[in-house]
Design an enzyme around this catalytic site. Structure first.
Site, short mmCIF file in Angstrom:
data_model
loop_
_atom_site.label_atom_id
_atom_site.label_comp_id
_atom_site.label_asym_id
_atom_site.label_seq_id
_atom_site.Cartn_x
_atom_site.Cartn_y
_atom_site.Cartn_z
CD GLU A 48 -2.59 1.22 2.60
OE1 GLU A 48 -3.49 2.11 2.83
OE2 GLU A 48 -2.24 0.41 3.48
CE LYS A 133 -8.13 2.23 2.81
NZ LYS A 133 -7.10 2.35 4.18
CB CYS A 167 -5.04 -1.14 4.30
SG CYS A 167 -4.73 -0.89 5.98
#
Length: 371
Positions: A48, A133, A167
């Protein structure tokens, strides 16, 4: 036609970027792609925010102390059609591998709007998927904007049907289900180097390693997929920037649990031993056929569901700051690579320091971990 179940080697690059230096991080990624490809990897995964590094300062200081660091991050965040991603695409094509890369994404619409993004690149260098995200987690909201569902997709590749989440999204049941319901077989989970929420030693302090183990095992087991987990490493250069000589901050960074990289099979079991600590590449052999048998027990996108009771709808509409209704753009403008999705366009290639090809003058190869 009968179903095909590919076999391949995955590589999770448990590494640090060149902190807040996207050109340097791209050069390091190109070198690592070459190293992993020579070791037989078909899928190479980076953490990430690998490019240009995870903004961990938002966990350590009040926002009033972080303006200069945000400016540096914004200046080093990259475009999907920029030279840095272009160099990685060229390396994927040169070595004939699939690459997953986490990066902080910028936009020409604003100098301060950034996204926590991930790109999946095919063997020919084409961009297969681009995911932002959906919701930045906790203090990430001070850095990154909400994404949309344009990249909430599973991509058919030569190594199987690949999906990816970033994540904390791996804790979002609906985001995970959206990938399951598209026939996901190989899942990519990317994480930062650490995730401080309290001072180390407090009972409620977050243990990133344990959280990853829970999330990764849950998705592998529920989706019946292979889960390639890749966390970043915090090196001394990054620690120096983050702590800036503050001993109290250095203590927090030193004692906060680090991320872990691992590969799990469709039962949630480890394919190879997980790795936490120094830089390495975690290798694992994957046989997609292993996804089939567990589906007999619980297939939550098949017979083990009640579609008459539960219904899920996903809106993939891109959320742009403005839309225009006007005449078609001139032909030259229509051909411009603004979205990064043109498989034949790599953008200019970065000039690497002192060598040709981009991946031959790397630092000494990283210690191999796994098969």
């Amino acid at each position: 036609m009968p179903a095909e179940y590919p076999q391949f080697k995955a590589a999770a690059c448990h590494v640090a970027p060149v902190y807040l230096d996207s050109a340097g991080s791209a050069e390091k990624a190109v070198a690592l792609i070459g190293e992993a490809a020579r070791a037989g990897a078909d899928l190479i995964v980076f953490p990430e925010g690998y490019m240009p590094g995870f903004p961990l300062w938002v966990a350590l200081r009040a926002p009033i102390h972080n303006h200069d660091l945000f400016k540096r991050l914004a200046a080093q965040s990259v475009r999907l059609d920029g030279v840095e991603i272009g160099a990685v695409r060229a390396a994927a094509r040169r070595h004939g591998v699939v690459v997953s890369l986490g990066f902080s994404e910028s936009t020409e619409a604003s100098v301060g709007c950034l996204w926590n993004s991930n790109v999946l690149i095919g063997r020919d260098g084409a961009i297969l998927n681009h995911h932002r995200k959906l919701v930045p987690t906790f203090y990430e909201k001070l850095v990154w904007a909400n994404g949309d569902a344009r990249g909430l997709r599973v991509t058919q590749t030569e190594i199987g049907r690949v999906g990816m989440l970033i994540c904390g999204e791996n804790t979002n049941p609906l985001a995970r289900y959206a990938l399951m319901a598209q026939g996901e077989q190989v899942h990519i989970s990317t994480y930062p180097p650490a995730w401080p929420t309290r001072r180390p030693g407090e009972s409620a302090a977050y243990d990133l390693k344990r959280a990853i183990e829970i999330r990764a095992g849950a998705h592998a087991f529920e989706a019946k997929v292979f889960n390639i987990v890749c966390s970043a490493v915090l090196d001394e250069a990054a620690r120096s920037v983050l702590c800036d000589g503050d001993a109290a901050l250095a203590d927090i960074v030193e004692r906060t649990p680090a991320g872990v990289s691992m590969v799990l099979d469709p039962t949630g079991s480890h394919v190879v031993e997980p790795h936490q600590g120094a830089e390495t590449i975690v290798y694992a052999d994957i046989d997609v056929a292993a996804c089939v048998e567990p589906k007999q027990f619980h297939d939550v996108v098949g017979y083990y569901n009640r579609f008459d009771i539960f219904q899920v709808k996903v809106d993939r509409t891109p959320r742009e700051p403005i839309s225009f209704e006007a005449a078609a753009a001139p032909p030259a403008a229509q051909g411009a690579d603004r979205g990064g999705g043109d498989p034949g366009t790599f953008g200019p290639v970065l000039a690497w320091s002192g060598h040709e090809g981009g991946d031959q003058a790397a630092a000494p190869p990283l210690r191999r971990h796994g098969n």
